[in-house]
Design a protein around this motif. Structure first.
Motif, PDB file in Angstrom:
ATOM      1  N   MET A   1      23.847 -46.985  26.810  1.00  0.00           N
ATOM      2  CA  MET A   1      25.126 -46.255  26.919  1.00  0.00           C
ATOM      3  C   MET A   1      24.861 -44.746  26.963  1.00  0.00           C
ATOM      4  O   MET A   1      23.996 -44.251  26.249  1.00  0.00           O
ATOM      5  CB  MET A   1      26.000 -46.591  25.713  1.00  0.00           C
ATOM      6  CG  MET A   1      27.434 -46.170  25.884  1.00  0.00           C
ATOM      7  SD  MET A   1      28.415 -46.396  24.387  1.00  0.00           S
ATOM      8  CE  MET A   1      27.861 -45.029  23.391  1.00  0.00           C
ATOM      9  N   LYS A   2      25.624 -44.035  27.791  1.00  0.00           N
ATOM     10  CA  LYS A   2      25.488 -42.579  27.812  1.00  0.00           C
ATOM     11  C   LYS A   2      26.349 -41.985  26.709  1.00  0.00           C
ATOM     12  O   LYS A   2      27.552 -42.222  26.666  1.00  0.00           O
ATOM     13  CB  LYS A   2      25.961 -42.029  29.157  1.00  0.00           C
ATOM     14  CG  LYS A   2      24.967 -42.242  30.261  1.00  0.00           C
ATOM     15  CD  LYS A   2      25.346 -41.430  31.471  1.00  0.00           C
ATOM     16  CE  LYS A   2      24.347 -41.666  32.577  1.00  0.00           C
ATOM     17  NZ  LYS A   2      24.707 -40.985  33.816  1.00  0.00           N
ATOM     18  N   THR A   3      25.733 -41.232  25.845  1.00  0.00           N
ATOM     19  CA  THR A   3      26.513 -40.592  24.788  1.00  0.00           C
ATOM     20  C   THR A   3      27.223 -39.369  25.363  1.00  0.00           C
ATOM     21  O   THR A   3      26.847 -38.864  26.432  1.00  0.00           O
ATOM     22  CB  THR A   3      25.600 -40.118  23.645  1.00  0.00           C
ATOM     23  OG1 THR A   3      24.682 -39.172  24.224  1.00  0.00           O
ATOM     24  CG2 THR A   3      24.839 -41.271  23.031  1.00  0.00           C
ATOM     25  N   ALA A   4      28.217 -38.875  24.629  1.00  0.00           N
ATOM     26  CA  ALA A   4      28.936 -37.669  25.068  1.00  0.00           C
ATOM     27  C   ALA A   4      27.954 -36.510  25.228  1.00  0.00           C
ATOM     28  O   ALA A   4      28.043 -35.723  26.167  1.00  0.00           O
ATOM     29  CB  ALA A   4      30.026 -37.325  24.059  1.00  0.00           C
ATOM     30  N   GLU A   5      26.976 -36.458  24.326  1.00  0.00           N
ATOM     31  CA  GLU A   5      25.999 -35.353  24.386  1.00  0.00           C
ATOM     32  C   GLU A   5      25.157 -35.446  25.660  1.00  0.00           C
ATOM     33  O   GLU A   5      24.917 -34.448  26.342  1.00  0.00           O
ATOM     34  CB  GLU A   5      25.112 -35.372  23.133  1.00  0.00           C
ATOM     35  CG  GLU A   5      24.065 -34.276  23.078  1.00  0.00           C
ATOM     36  CD  GLU A   5      24.596 -32.878  23.472  1.00  0.00           C
ATOM     37  OE1 GLU A   5      23.880 -32.178  24.208  1.00  0.00           O
ATOM     38  OE2 GLU A   5      25.734 -32.512  23.088  1.00  0.00           O
ATOM     39  N   LEU A   6      24.765 -36.663  26.015  1.00  0.00           N
ATOM     40  CA  LEU A   6      23.967 -36.850  27.234  1.00  0.00           C
ATOM     41  C   LEU A   6      24.778 -36.443  28.466  1.00  0.00           C
ATOM     42  O   LEU A   6      24.275 -35.764  29.369  1.00  0.00           O
ATOM     43  CB  LEU A   6      23.517 -38.314  27.334  1.00  0.00           C
ATOM     44  CG  LEU A   6      22.603 -38.633  28.523  1.00  0.00           C
ATOM     45  CD1 LEU A   6      21.333 -37.791  28.492  1.00  0.00           C
ATOM     46  CD2 LEU A   6      22.245 -40.114  28.543  1.00  0.00           C
ATOM     47  N   LEU A   7      26.042 -36.844  28.491  1.00  0.00           N
ATOM     48  CA  LEU A   7      26.902 -36.468  29.622  1.00  0.00           C
ATOM     49  C   LEU A   7      27.020 -34.942  29.722  1.00  0.00           C
ATOM     50  O   LEU A   7      26.944 -34.370  30.808  1.00  0.00           O
ATOM     51  CB  LEU A   7      28.305 -37.081  29.471  1.00  0.00           C
ATOM     52  CG  LEU A   7      28.411 -38.586  29.790  1.00  0.00           C
ATOM     53  CD1 LEU A   7      29.773 -39.113  29.358  1.00  0.00           C
ATOM     54  CD2 LEU A   7      28.204 -38.844  31.275  1.00  0.00           C
ATOM     55  N   ARG A   8      27.179 -34.306  28.572  1.00  0.00           N
ATOM     56  CA  ARG A   8      27.302 -32.835  28.574  1.00  0.00           C
ATOM     57  C   ARG A   8      26.008 -32.193  29.066  1.00  0.00           C
ATOM     58  O   ARG A   8      26.020 -31.221  29.805  1.00  0.00           O
ATOM     59  CB  ARG A   8      27.672 -32.324  27.174  1.00  0.00           C
ATOM     60  CG  ARG A   8      29.179 -32.385  26.880  1.00  0.00           C
ATOM     61  CD  ARG A   8      29.543 -31.499  25.684  1.00  0.00           C
ATOM     62  NE  ARG A   8      28.932 -31.987  24.455  1.00  0.00           N
ATOM     63  CZ  ARG A   8      29.475 -32.940  23.672  1.00  0.00           C
ATOM     64  NH1 ARG A   8      30.631 -33.481  23.994  1.00  0.00           N
ATOM     65  NH2 ARG A   8      28.856 -33.350  22.590  1.00  0.00           N
ATOM     66  N   GLN A   9      24.881 -32.772  28.652  1.00  0.00           N
ATOM     67  CA  GLN A   9      23.585 -32.235  29.085  1.00  0.00           C
ATOM     68  C   GLN A   9      23.429 -32.377  30.607  1.00  0.00           C
ATOM     69  O   GLN A   9      22.963 -31.457  31.279  1.00  0.00           O
ATOM     70  CB  GLN A   9      22.438 -32.973  28.364  1.00  0.00           C
ATOM     71  CG  GLN A   9      21.064 -32.388  28.646  1.00  0.00           C
ATOM     72  CD  GLN A   9      20.972 -30.890  28.299  1.00  0.00           C
ATOM     73  OE1 GLN A   9      21.394 -30.471  27.229  1.00  0.00           O
ATOM     74  NE2 GLN A   9      20.473 -30.083  29.221  1.00  0.00           N
ATOM     75  N   GLU A  10      23.868 -33.522  31.138  1.00  0.00           N
ATOM     76  CA  GLU A  10      23.795 -33.722  32.596  1.00  0.00           C
ATOM     77  C   GLU A  10      24.632 -32.680  33.325  1.00  0.00           C
ATOM     78  O   GLU A  10      24.234 -32.163  34.364  1.00  0.00           O
ATOM     79  CB  GLU A  10      24.289 -35.138  32.958  1.00  0.00           C
ATOM     80  CG  GLU A  10      23.253 -36.205  32.660  1.00  0.00           C
ATOM     81  CD  GLU A  10      23.724 -37.630  32.982  1.00  0.00           C
ATOM     82  OE1 GLU A  10      22.973 -38.560  32.697  1.00  0.00           O
ATOM     83  OE2 GLU A  10      24.846 -37.806  33.506  1.00  0.00           O
TER      84      GLU A  10
END
Ligand code: HPA
Length: 288
Positions: A1-10
Motif C-alpha cells: 500500500m502507498k502511504t500518504a507520506e510516499l504519495l507526498r514524496q512522489e
C-alpha cells in the motif's frame, strides 16, 4: 500500500523534475528572451512533424538533454523541443509525444505539458492522427475537436492534486476554446479547406478497434478515435491553458470496410493531409 507520506514524496520528486526541465529550457532559450505567456505550445502528432519545416526554427533541444524528461521507449525515436517563430509569434513545439500504450504512466505522458505550463505558456494547439467514426468523414479530412471522451483511460490528475497548477476537481464544461475554434474555422475557410468538427475519444491502444468497438464508440457519440491527446488536454486545462485541437482522419470505420487499419497507412495519410492542417495552424498563429 502507498502511504500518504510516499504519495507526498512522489509529488515532491515529480515537481522537482518539472522544475529542473523547465529551468533547462528557460536557460537554453534565454537569448531569445521570450514573453512566455505569449509563446504558443504545439504538440505535433503522427505525420505532422513537418510543420517545423514551415516556420523559422530558432532552437532544437533533444529530450535526452533535458533533465527529468521521460526517456523514449524506442531507440532512434528521439523527441525534440523545437522553439520557432512565425508571423511575429514564438512557438514551442514538441515533436514526439509519450503514449500510454508505450508503457509510460500518466505522469510521464503529461510531463511535457506540466513543464510548459510551469514556463507560463497559456495557449495550446494539439494535433493527432485518428480513426474516423463519423460516416461522413473521409480519409485525409481534418477534424476540429469540439469535445472529447476520456473515460477509457486513467485520468492524469489521479493522485495528490498539484495545487500549484490547478484545482482538485476540474471543471470540464468547456475544454476547447471558443475563440480559438472561431479562428480555426476562419483560417480553414480562407484556405478553402473543409474543416470537419466532432468529438474525439481516446482509447489506451495499442490495438486498433474491432468492428464491435467502433460501433460502441460511435454509439457513444464519438466522431474520431485515437490513442493520445486527452491526457495532455486535461493537464493543460488543469493549468488553465486555452486549448485548440485537431485530428487528421487517417482511416475510416473499419466495421463497414473489409479491410483493417495499418500503422503504415495511418502515417502515409497523415503525411499527405498534414499540409492542410499545417496551413490552418499557421494561419491561426498569425491571427493570434
Ligand atoms: N484507432 C485508434 N487510433 C488511431 C486510429 C484508429 O483507427 N488511427 C490513428 N490512430
Amino acid at each position: 500500500m502507498k502511504t500518504a507520506e510516499l504519495l507526498r514524496q512522489e509529488v515532491r520528486d515529480y515537481l522537482s523534475r518539472i522544475r529542473d526541465a523547465a529551468a533547462k529550457i528557460r536557460s537554453e532559450l534565454s537569448e531569445y528572451n521570450p514573453t512566455w505567456d505569449k509563446v504558443i505550445f504545439i504538440v505535433l502528432g503522427s505525420g505532422l512533424g513537418s510543420l517545423a519545416e514551415r516556420v523559422n526554427v530558432l532552437k532544437m533541444i533533444n529530450y535526452s538533454d533535458i533533465p527529468g524528461f521521460p526517456r523514449p521507449t524506442v531507440e532512434g525515436h528521439e523527441g525534440k523541443v523545437i522553439f520557432a517563430s512565425h508571423g511575429g509569434k514564438h512557438m514551442l513545439m514538441l515533436k514526439g509525444r509519450f503514449h500510454y500504450y508505450e508503457g509510460y504512466d500518466m505522469l510521464d505522458v503529461t510531463f511535457p505539458v506540466r513543464v510548459v505550463a510551469s514556463l507560463g505558456l497559456k495557449t495550446f494547439i494539439v494535433t493527432n492522427a485518428a480513426g474516423g467514426l463519423n460516416p461522413s468523414f473521409e480519409l485525409g479530412d481534418i477534424m476540429l475537436i469540439r469535445d472529447h471522451i476520456g473515460l477509457f483511460m486513467p485520468n492524469p490528475l489521479r493522485g495528490p492534486n498539484l495545487d500549484e497548477f490547478g484545482p482538485r476537481f476540474l471543471d470540464m464544461h468547456k475544454v476547447y476554446d471558443d475563440h480559438l475554434i472561431k479562428l480555426a474555422k476562419e483560417s480553414a475557410s480562407e484556405l478553402g479547406v473543409a474543416l470537419k468538427e466532432g468529438v474525439y475519444v481516446s482509447v489506451p491502444g495499442p490495438t486498433y478497434e474491432t468492428p464491435a468497438e467502433i460501433k460502441l464508440l460511435r454509439t457513444l457519440g464519438a466522431d474520431a478515435v485515437g490513442m493520445s491527446t486527452v491526457p495532455e488536454v486535461i493537464v493543460a486545462r488543469h493549468s488553465g491553458m486555452r486549448v485548440l485541437g485537431f485530428s487528421v482522419i487517417t482511416d475510416v470505420a473499419t466495421e463497414v470496410l473489409d479491410k483493417g487499419v495499418s500503422h503504415e497507412e495511418v502515417l502515409e495519410i497523415a503525411n499527405r493531409a498534414s499540409e492542410k492542417l499545417q496551413g490552418i495552424v499557421l494561419k491561426v498563429i498569425e491571427s493570434l
